[in-house]
Design a protein around this motif. Sequence first.
Motif, PDB file in Angstrom:
ATOM      1  N   LEU A  38     -58.020 -12.790 -24.951  1.00  0.00           N
ATOM      2  CA  LEU A  38     -56.642 -12.784 -25.425  1.00  0.00           C
ATOM      3  C   LEU A  38     -55.640 -12.901 -24.282  1.00  0.00           C
ATOM      4  N   SER A  39     -55.933 -12.287 -23.170  1.00  0.00           N
ATOM      5  CA  SER A  39     -54.998 -12.337 -22.050  1.00  0.00           C
ATOM      6  C   SER A  39     -55.042 -13.678 -21.333  1.00  0.00           C
ATOM      7  N   SER A  40     -56.144 -14.383 -21.376  1.00  0.00           N
ATOM      8  CA  SER A  40     -56.240 -15.655 -20.672  1.00  0.00           C
ATOM      9  C   SER A  40     -55.518 -16.776 -21.413  1.00  0.00           C
ATOM     10  N   CYS A  41     -55.221 -16.600 -22.689  1.00  0.00           N
ATOM     11  CA  CYS A  41     -54.507 -17.619 -23.451  1.00  0.00           C
ATOM     12  C   CYS A  41     -53.018 -17.607 -23.134  1.00  0.00           C
ATOM     13  N   THR A  42     -52.506 -16.475 -22.728  1.00  0.00           N
ATOM     14  CA  THR A  42     -51.083 -16.338 -22.452  1.00  0.00           C
ATOM     15  C   THR A  42     -50.839 -16.548 -20.961  1.00  0.00           C
ATOM     16  N   ARG A  43     -49.964 -17.501 -20.662  1.00  0.00           N
ATOM     17  CA  ARG A  43     -49.603 -17.779 -19.268  1.00  0.00           C
ATOM     18  C   ARG A  43     -48.101 -17.915 -19.160  1.00  0.00           C
ATOM     19  N   GLU A  44     -47.627 -18.011 -17.957  1.00  0.00           N
ATOM     20  CA  GLU A  44     -46.200 -18.215 -17.731  1.00  0.00           C
ATOM     21  C   GLU A  44     -45.971 -19.688 -17.408  1.00  0.00           C
ATOM     22  N   TYR A  45     -45.115 -20.319 -18.198  1.00  0.00           N
ATOM     23  CA  TYR A  45     -44.795 -21.732 -18.035  1.00  0.00           C
ATOM     24  C   TYR A  45     -43.329 -21.876 -17.648  1.00  0.00           C
ATOM     25  N   ILE A  46     -42.988 -23.012 -17.064  1.00  0.00           N
ATOM     26  CA  ILE A  46     -41.616 -23.289 -16.673  1.00  0.00           C
ATOM     27  C   ILE A  46     -41.034 -24.312 -17.643  1.00  0.00           C
ATOM     28  N   THR A  88     -30.685 -30.179 -27.235  1.00  0.00           N
ATOM     29  CA  THR A  88     -29.575 -30.360 -28.165  1.00  0.00           C
ATOM     30  C   THR A  88     -28.691 -31.511 -27.720  1.00  0.00           C
ATOM     31  N   GLU A  89     -27.926 -32.023 -28.652  1.00  0.00           N
ATOM     32  CA  GLU A  89     -26.984 -33.097 -28.359  1.00  0.00           C
ATOM     33  C   GLU A  89     -25.735 -32.870 -29.200  1.00  0.00           C
ATOM     34  N   ILE A  90     -24.570 -32.805 -28.542  1.00  0.00           N
ATOM     35  CA  ILE A  90     -23.299 -32.534 -29.227  1.00  0.00           C
ATOM     36  C   ILE A  90     -22.270 -33.565 -28.785  1.00  0.00           C
ATOM     37  N   ASP A  91     -21.539 -34.116 -29.748  1.00  0.00           N
ATOM     38  CA  ASP A  91     -20.448 -35.041 -29.463  1.00  0.00           C
ATOM     39  C   ASP A  91     -19.155 -34.382 -29.922  1.00  0.00           C
ATOM     40  N   ASN A  92     -18.255 -34.127 -28.975  1.00  0.00           N
ATOM     41  CA  ASN A  92     -17.014 -33.429 -29.291  1.00  0.00           C
ATOM     42  C   ASN A  92     -15.829 -34.210 -28.715  1.00  0.00           C
ATOM     43  N   GLY A  93     -15.156 -34.943 -29.549  1.00  0.00           N
ATOM     44  CA  GLY A  93     -13.957 -35.662 -29.118  1.00  0.00           C
ATOM     45  C   GLY A  93     -14.194 -36.680 -28.025  1.00  0.00           C
ATOM     46  N   GLY A  94     -15.274 -37.402 -28.077  1.00  0.00           N
ATOM     47  CA  GLY A  94     -15.566 -38.416 -27.074  1.00  0.00           C
ATOM     48  C   GLY A  94     -16.333 -37.913 -25.875  1.00  0.00           C
ATOM     49  N   VAL A  95     -16.551 -36.638 -25.765  1.00  0.00           N
ATOM     50  CA  VAL A  95     -17.370 -36.072 -24.686  1.00  0.00           C
ATOM     51  C   VAL A  95     -18.713 -35.694 -25.288  1.00  0.00           C
ATOM     52  N   LYS A  96     -19.757 -36.251 -24.719  1.00  0.00           N
ATOM     53  CA  LYS A  96     -21.116 -36.026 -25.235  1.00  0.00           C
ATOM     54  C   LYS A  96     -21.863 -35.078 -24.297  1.00  0.00           C
ATOM     55  N   PHE A  97     -22.397 -34.008 -24.876  1.00  0.00           N
ATOM     56  CA  PHE A  97     -23.211 -33.032 -24.138  1.00  0.00           C
ATOM     57  C   PHE A  97     -24.657 -33.212 -24.607  1.00  0.00           C
ATOM     58  N   LYS A  98     -25.557 -33.429 -23.659  1.00  0.00           N
ATOM     59  CA  LYS A  98     -26.963 -33.626 -24.001  1.00  0.00           C
ATOM     60  C   LYS A  98     -27.823 -32.728 -23.106  1.00  0.00           C
ATOM     61  N   GLU A  99     -28.645 -31.907 -23.745  1.00  0.00           N
ATOM     62  CA  GLU A  99     -29.575 -31.034 -23.021  1.00  0.00           C
ATOM     63  C   GLU A  99     -30.987 -31.393 -23.478  1.00  0.00           C
ATOM     64  N   THR A 100     -31.812 -31.842 -22.540  1.00  0.00           N
ATOM     65  CA  THR A 100     -33.185 -32.241 -22.835  1.00  0.00           C
ATOM     66  C   THR A 100     -34.127 -31.296 -22.101  1.00  0.00           C
ATOM     67  N   CYS A 101     -34.956 -30.571 -22.855  1.00  0.00           N
ATOM     68  CA  CYS A 101     -35.850 -29.574 -22.268  1.00  0.00           C
ATOM     69  C   CYS A 101     -37.313 -30.004 -22.405  1.00  0.00           C
ATOM     70  N   VAL A 102     -38.069 -29.860 -21.344  1.00  0.00           N
ATOM     71  CA  VAL A 102     -39.506 -30.154 -21.337  1.00  0.00           C
ATOM     72  C   VAL A 102     -40.252 -29.028 -20.621  1.00  0.00           C
ATOM     73  N   LEU A 103     -41.490 -28.839 -20.996  1.00  0.00           N
ATOM     74  CA  LEU A 103     -42.325 -27.785 -20.414  1.00  0.00           C
ATOM     75  C   LEU A 103     -43.110 -28.314 -19.233  1.00  0.00           C
ATOM     76  N   PHE A 104     -43.153 -27.543 -18.144  1.00  0.00           N
ATOM     77  CA  PHE A 104     -43.947 -27.905 -16.966  1.00  0.00           C
ATOM     78  C   PHE A 104     -45.064 -26.930 -16.782  1.00  0.00           C
TER      79      PHE A 104
END
Length: 80
Positions: free
Chosen positions: A16-24, A64-80
């Motif tokens: 059980l303990s070997s299945c859980t690890r710390e990922y970035i 997430t991706e948000i468009d607010n009054g012509g300003v676009k905020f994009k956050e793309t998350c991936v696991l390492f």
Amino acid sequence: MRSTILFILCIVIFTLSSCTREYICQCAIEYTGNQPGLPATDTVEYNIKDTRDEAALKCEANSTEIDNGGVKFKETCVLF
């Protein structure tokens, strides 16, 4: 009998303990649009302690991706 139960308990704990690890989880944050003075692209990292599949789901859920009054905020998350 007692040593057999102890042995089985040790195997279960180890398994059980070997299945859980710390990922970035690494998130790229990007602002685009016609507004002057937008922040530069940035990268944020944080740790997730879980199984690989669950950590990937938690990490990618932050994308997430948000468009607010012509300003676009994009956050793309991936696991390492």
